[in-house]
Design an enzyme around this catalytic site. Structure first.
Site, PDB file in Angstrom:
ATOM      1  N   ASN A  67      11.529 -11.297  -2.801  1.00  0.00           N
ATOM      2  CA  ASN A  67      12.315 -11.578  -1.600  1.00  0.00           C
ATOM      3  C   ASN A  67      11.780 -10.674  -0.483  1.00  0.00           C
ATOM      4  OD1 ASN A  67      14.234 -11.897   0.376  1.00  0.00           O
ATOM      5  ND2 ASN A  67      15.916 -10.977  -0.787  1.00  0.00           N
ATOM      6  N   LYS A 116      12.403 -10.673   2.586  1.00  0.00           N
ATOM      7  CA  LYS A 116      13.414 -10.390   3.628  1.00  0.00           C
ATOM      8  C   LYS A 116      12.795 -10.550   5.018  1.00  0.00           C
ATOM      9  CE  LYS A 116      15.978  -7.609   0.364  1.00  0.00           C
ATOM     10  NZ  LYS A 116      16.955  -6.581   0.119  1.00  0.00           N
ATOM     11  N   HIS A 119      22.673 -14.351  -0.784  1.00  0.00           N
ATOM     12  CA  HIS A 119      22.252 -12.953  -0.933  1.00  0.00           C
ATOM     13  C   HIS A 119      23.320 -12.062  -0.304  1.00  0.00           C
ATOM     14  CE1 HIS A 119      20.051  -9.225  -0.427  1.00  0.00           C
ATOM     15  NE2 HIS A 119      19.211  -9.667  -1.344  1.00  0.00           N
ATOM     16  N   GLU A 138      23.159  -9.665   1.586  1.00  0.00           N
ATOM     17  CA  GLU A 138      22.956  -9.382   3.017  1.00  0.00           C
ATOM     18  C   GLU A 138      23.457 -10.547   3.867  1.00  0.00           C
ATOM     19  OE1 GLU A 138      18.832  -8.338   2.598  1.00  0.00           O
ATOM     20  OE2 GLU A 138      19.429  -6.524   1.538  1.00  0.00           O
ATOM     21  N   GLU A 165      22.810  -9.152  -8.564  1.00  0.00           N
ATOM     22  CA  GLU A 165      22.323  -8.018  -7.775  1.00  0.00           C
ATOM     23  C   GLU A 165      23.510  -7.148  -7.364  1.00  0.00           C
ATOM     24  OE1 GLU A 165      18.307  -9.133  -5.802  1.00  0.00           O
ATOM     25  OE2 GLU A 165      19.902  -9.773  -4.457  1.00  0.00           O
ATOM     26  N   GLY A 203      18.002  -1.914  -2.436  1.00  0.00           N
ATOM     27  CA  GLY A 203      17.294  -1.091  -1.457  1.00  0.00           C
ATOM     28  C   GLY A 203      17.669   0.372  -1.499  1.00  0.00           C
ATOM     29  N   SER A 223      16.610  -2.712  -6.660  1.00  0.00           N
ATOM     30  CA  SER A 223      15.694  -1.590  -6.894  1.00  0.00           C
ATOM     31  C   SER A 223      14.844  -1.755  -8.157  1.00  0.00           C
ATOM     32  CB  SER A 223      16.459  -0.263  -6.925  1.00  0.00           C
ATOM     33  OG  SER A 223      17.066  -0.024  -5.666  1.00  0.00           O
TER      34      SER A 223
HETATM   35  P1  PGA Z   1      15.449  -4.305  -3.579  1.00  0.00           P
HETATM   36  O1  PGA Z   1      16.110  -5.682  -3.063  1.00  0.00           O
HETATM   37  O2  PGA Z   1      14.522  -4.652  -4.698  1.00  0.00           O
HETATM   38  O3  PGA Z   1      14.755  -3.754  -2.377  1.00  0.00           O
HETATM   39  O4  PGA Z   1      16.582  -3.446  -4.038  1.00  0.00           O
HETATM   40  C1  PGA Z   1      16.486  -6.688  -3.955  1.00  0.00           C
HETATM   41  C2  PGA Z   1      17.060  -7.843  -3.198  1.00  0.00           C
HETATM   42  O5  PGA Z   1      17.728  -7.630  -2.186  1.00  0.00           O
HETATM   43  O6  PGA Z   1      16.872  -9.007  -3.586  1.00  0.00           O
END
Ligand code: PGA
Length: 252
Positions: free
Chosen positions: A8, A10, A98, A100, A168, A174, A212
């Site tokens: 992803n 982003k 997601h 976000e 997640e 992140g 992560s």
């Molecule tokens: P990350 O993000 O691996 O940076 O924690 C995962 C995601 O948001 O899909």
């Protein structure tokens, strides 16, 4: 079941960055052909980079996906992108719900389900994301939260072929904090059970872990029962890390 290693990207990178990343991933997978035997790959660049990435990946069997889509058919929805447009580009996947999007765009599970239904109609595989916040885990209600998100976000059109779930935990995205293997195992088991309420062939639905995921923790996460792949944010922006996560599958 073959593991799905999904990136992803982003809202990162300009077109030259996307092109470079795609070139490096392509080169890595071509050089290590066993990776493609062991894993399915999918990268989800920002919409504006999808075509560039596809041109570079060519006919290499790496799927390309988008990070969201509209719930409506084409029409007067300024700024939106339809699932039909995404399919028309040649994409296979779309990430939906997601955290976000849920957090910054107030997306509720009902909206996620409506988007997923439209995406299924247009022939896309939806990666539907669910996960609890830190506060919800502290309160011990993570299983109820994730179960409800799951039930409310999956439309009646979902099948084992067009649905992938990504668990997640919001607090691990992140942040460098990864969920404990025992907690991942418990949640993936809960999700697998819950899926039975929605689908006939629920055992065949892939459930990814995200939050992560890095080369260092990939092997321990990907060996957990019911973890059928990873949704990777930060580490998917570096070809060597993304490929190292896939290599961890090869070492299992
Ligand atoms: P990350 O993000 O691996 O940076 O924690 C995962 C995601 O948001 O899909």
């Amino acid at each position: 079941m073959k593991k799905l290693i999904a990136g992803n990207w982003k809202m990162n990178g300009l077109s030259a960055d996307a092109a470079l990343l795609a070139r490096e991933i392509k080169g890595g997978i071509e050089a290590e052909q066993n990776l493609a035997c062991l894993c399915d790959f999918c990268v989800c660049p920002p919409y504006v980079h999808i075509s560039i990435v596809q041109q570079i990946l060519g006919d290499l069997s790496i799927s390309v996906g988008a990070q969201d889509c509209a719930a409506t058919p084409n029409g007067a929805y300024t700024g939106d992108i339809s699932s039909e447009m995404i399919k028309d580009l040649g994409c296979d996947y779309v990430i939906l719900g997601h955290s976000e999007r849920r957090q910054y765009h107030d997306e509720e599970s009902a909206t996620v389900a409506a988007k997923a239904a439209k995406a299924h109609q247009d022939g896309l595989i939806t990666i539907v994301c669910v996960g609890e916040t830190d506060e919800e885990r502290q309160r011990g209600i993570q299983e109820d939260i994730v179960s409800k998100q799951l039930i409310d976000s999956i439309p009646a059109s979902a099948t084992a072929e067009n649905l992938v779930i990504a668990y997640e935990p919001v607090w691990s995205i992140g942040t460098g904090k990864t969920a404990q293997p025992a907690d991942v195992e418990t949640m993936h088991r809960v999700i697998r059970e819950k899926l039975k309420e929605k689908l006939d062939n629920s055992a065949a639905v892939r459930i990814l872990y995200g939050g992560s995921v890095k080369p260092e923790n990939a092997a321990s996460l990907l060996t957990i029962k019911n973890v059928d792949g990873a949704l990777i944010g930060g580490a998917s922006l570096k070809a060597d890390q993304y490929l190292a996560i896939a290599r961890a599958v090869a070492s299992l």
